[in-house]
Motif scaffolding. Structure first.
Motif, mmCIF file in Angstrom:
data_model
loop_
_atom_site.group_PDB
_atom_site.id
_atom_site.type_symbol
_atom_site.label_atom_id
_atom_site.label_comp_id
_atom_site.label_asym_id
_atom_site.label_seq_id
_atom_site.Cartn_x
_atom_site.Cartn_y
_atom_site.Cartn_z
ATOM 1 N N SER A 150 68.355 10.469 42.856
ATOM 2 C CA SER A 150 67.178 10.575 43.718
ATOM 3 C C SER A 150 66.680 12.014 43.632
ATOM 4 O O SER A 150 67.360 12.874 43.058
ATOM 5 C CB SER A 150 67.546 10.243 45.173
ATOM 6 N N ALA A 151 65.513 12.265 44.217
ATOM 7 C CA ALA A 151 64.989 13.628 44.210
ATOM 8 C C ALA A 151 65.955 14.586 44.909
ATOM 9 O O ALA A 151 66.167 15.717 44.471
ATOM 10 C CB ALA A 151 63.613 13.676 44.867
ATOM 11 N N ALA A 152 66.586 14.114 45.988
ATOM 12 C CA ALA A 152 67.514 14.961 46.735
ATOM 13 C C ALA A 152 68.840 15.154 46.011
ATOM 14 O O ALA A 152 69.576 16.094 46.295
ATOM 15 C CB ALA A 152 67.765 14.364 48.119
ATOM 16 N N ASP A 153 69.141 14.262 45.076
ATOM 17 C CA ASP A 153 70.405 14.280 44.348
ATOM 18 C C ASP A 153 70.181 14.699 42.890
ATOM 19 O O ASP A 153 70.875 14.270 42.000
ATOM 20 C CB ASP A 153 71.038 12.874 44.396
ATOM 21 N N THR A 154 69.189 15.543 42.651
ATOM 22 C CA THR A 154 68.896 15.985 41.290
ATOM 23 C C THR A 154 69.531 17.335 41.032
ATOM 24 O O THR A 154 69.393 18.268 41.824
ATOM 25 C CB THR A 154 67.379 16.044 41.054
ATOM 26 N N HIS A 155 70.227 17.412 39.925
ATOM 27 C CA HIS A 155 70.868 18.651 39.476
ATOM 28 C C HIS A 155 70.216 19.076 38.177
ATOM 29 O O HIS A 155 69.738 18.226 37.413
ATOM 30 C CB HIS A 155 72.365 18.418 39.268
ATOM 31 N N SER A 156 70.215 20.375 37.906
ATOM 32 C CA SER A 156 69.588 20.843 36.678
ATOM 33 C C SER A 156 70.384 21.992 36.086
ATOM 34 O O SER A 156 71.162 22.657 36.775
ATOM 35 C CB SER A 156 68.152 21.280 36.943
ATOM 36 N N GLU A 157 70.163 22.194 34.797
ATOM 37 C CA GLU A 157 70.856 23.260 34.094
ATOM 38 C C GLU A 157 70.097 23.575 32.811
ATOM 39 O O GLU A 157 69.520 22.680 32.190
ATOM 40 C CB GLU A 157 72.277 22.807 33.758
ATOM 41 N N VAL A 158 70.105 24.831 32.428
ATOM 42 C CA VAL A 158 69.525 25.238 31.154
ATOM 43 C C VAL A 158 70.654 25.576 30.194
ATOM 44 O O VAL A 158 71.698 26.094 30.609
ATOM 45 C CB VAL A 158 68.561 26.438 31.301
ATOM 46 N N ARG A 159 70.453 25.236 28.936
ATOM 47 C CA ARG A 159 71.416 25.579 27.897
ATOM 48 C C ARG A 159 70.677 26.214 26.728
ATOM 49 O O ARG A 159 69.488 25.960 26.530
ATOM 50 C CB ARG A 159 72.163 24.336 27.404
ATOM 51 N N HIS A 160 71.399 27.006 25.970
ATOM 52 C CA HIS A 160 70.849 27.651 24.780
ATOM 53 C C HIS A 160 71.753 27.259 23.612
ATOM 54 O O HIS A 160 72.893 27.713 23.534
ATOM 55 C CB HIS A 160 70.781 29.162 24.961
ATOM 56 N N PHE A 161 71.225 26.412 22.744
ATOM 57 C CA PHE A 161 71.994 25.881 21.625
ATOM 58 C C PHE A 161 71.632 26.610 20.339
ATOM 59 O O PHE A 161 70.501 27.060 20.165
ATOM 60 C CB PHE A 161 71.728 24.386 21.453
ATOM 61 N N ASP A 162 72.594 26.681 19.438
ATOM 62 C CA ASP A 162 72.399 27.303 18.134
ATOM 63 C C ASP A 162 72.206 26.236 17.071
ATOM 64 O O ASP A 162 72.617 25.083 17.240
ATOM 65 C CB ASP A 162 73.624 28.151 17.757
ATOM 66 N N GLY A 163 71.623 26.650 15.954
ATOM 67 C CA GLY A 163 71.492 25.765 14.807
ATOM 68 C C GLY A 163 70.062 25.358 14.541
ATOM 69 O O GLY A 163 69.124 25.813 15.200
ATOM 70 N N ASP A 164 69.912 24.484 13.556
ATOM 71 C CA ASP A 164 68.589 23.990 13.193
ATOM 72 C C ASP A 164 68.143 22.920 14.190
ATOM 73 O O ASP A 164 68.846 22.614 15.158
ATOM 74 C CB ASP A 164 68.581 23.481 11.753
ATOM 75 N N ARG A 165 66.983 22.347 13.950
ATOM 76 C CA ARG A 165 66.398 21.361 14.865
ATOM 77 C C ARG A 165 67.354 20.204 15.148
ATOM 78 O O ARG A 165 67.544 19.814 16.297
ATOM 79 C CB ARG A 165 65.081 20.853 14.274
ATOM 80 N N ASP A 166 67.957 19.664 14.105
ATOM 81 C CA ASP A 166 68.876 18.542 14.280
ATOM 82 C C ASP A 166 70.081 18.952 15.118
ATOM 83 O O ASP A 166 70.496 18.213 16.017
ATOM 84 C CB ASP A 166 69.327 18.015 12.913
ATOM 85 N N ALA A 167 70.625 20.120 14.851
ATOM 86 C CA ALA A 167 71.803 20.593 15.598
ATOM 87 C C ALA A 167 71.472 20.795 17.073
ATOM 88 O O ALA A 167 72.255 20.421 17.950
ATOM 89 C CB ALA A 167 72.344 21.878 14.985
ATOM 90 N N VAL A 168 70.311 21.382 17.354
ATOM 91 C CA VAL A 168 69.905 21.604 18.749
ATOM 92 C C VAL A 168 69.756 20.265 19.453
ATOM 93 O O VAL A 168 70.252 20.082 20.575
ATOM 94 C CB VAL A 168 68.597 22.424 18.817
ATOM 95 N N ARG A 169 69.113 19.330 18.807
ATOM 96 C CA ARG A 169 68.885 18.023 19.431
ATOM 97 C C ARG A 169 70.194 17.268 19.645
ATOM 98 O O ARG A 169 70.409 16.658 20.692
ATOM 99 C CB ARG A 169 67.910 17.208 18.592
ATOM 100 N N ARG A 170 71.091 17.299 18.677
ATOM 101 C CA ARG A 170 72.385 16.626 18.829
ATOM 102 C C ARG A 170 73.180 17.223 19.997
ATOM 103 O O ARG A 170 73.768 16.490 20.791
ATOM 104 C CB ARG A 170 73.206 16.737 17.539
ATOM 105 N N GLN A 171 73.188 18.541 20.087
ATOM 106 C CA GLN A 171 73.902 19.187 21.187
ATOM 107 C C GLN A 171 73.268 18.826 22.527
ATOM 108 O O GLN A 171 73.978 18.612 23.523
ATOM 109 C CB GLN A 171 73.901 20.702 20.992
ATOM 110 N N ALA A 172 71.957 18.735 22.557
ATOM 111 C CA ALA A 172 71.259 18.380 23.790
ATOM 112 C C ALA A 172 71.593 16.950 24.222
ATOM 113 O O ALA A 172 71.837 16.685 25.406
ATOM 114 C CB ALA A 172 69.748 18.548 23.613
#
Length: 164
Positions: A129-151
């Motif tokens: 729910s809106a009240a139960d929303t958690h968030s986080e930022v990450r910084h991944f290394d690698g090319d486009r595919d690597a970033v997307r896979r890690q995400a």
């Protein structure tokens, strides 16, 4: 970090088992991952027991039109930001009626990065729910595919961790 297809399948299966056990349906609101989280979840037979929908909202117009992200939020913070992914979760839950949502917006590269948001920057939000929303930022290394896979792996694991 190299994320294999097996690692994605294992994480998706664990989340799927938990969603099924809790009787929850899940929706995704994905930008830079282009529906990959939903793909991983639906690769498994029986996933209709726990996958409601997957929304690929790559453009800002899709984020506002499909998920109700406010144009003012996008203008003030940019698509790759905490307020936007939080609004994406709320919008996905409201649009689908699912019990849990995950939202992802990032800079997968190779271009599009900035000093504030370099390539590999990905914001995530998840919740029931809106009240139960958690968030986080990450910084991944690698090319486009690597970033997307890690995400994708990070999203699957974070939602699973939130539910267990």
């Amino acid at each position: 970090m190299s994320v294999t297809d097996d690692a994605l399948a294992t994480a998706a299966a664990a989340l799927g088992d938990t969603l099924r056990a809790q009787g929850l349906m899940m929706t995704t609101a994905e930008s830079c991952t282009g529906g990959w989280v939903a793909k991983c979840l639906t690769d498994r037979a029986g996933s209709s027991d726990y996958v409601d929908s997957g929304l690929v909202t790559y453009s800002n117009a899709a984020k506002t039109g499909l998920l109700g992200v406010r144009e003012s939020t996008l203008a003030e913070h940019g698509a790759v930001s905490d307020p936007v992914v939080r609004e994406m979760v709320g919008g996905a839950l409201a649009a689908t009626g699912a019990g849990v949502a995950v939202a992802i917006s990032g800079v997968a590269g190779p271009g599009g990065g900035s000093d504030d948001k370099p390539v590999g920057t990905v914001w995530f939000a998840w919740g029931r729910s809106a009240a139960d929303t958690h968030s986080e930022v990450r910084h991944f290394d690698g090319d486009r595919d690597a970033v997307r896979r890690q995400a994708v792996l990070f999203a699957l694991e974070r939602v699973h961790g939130h539910l267990t």
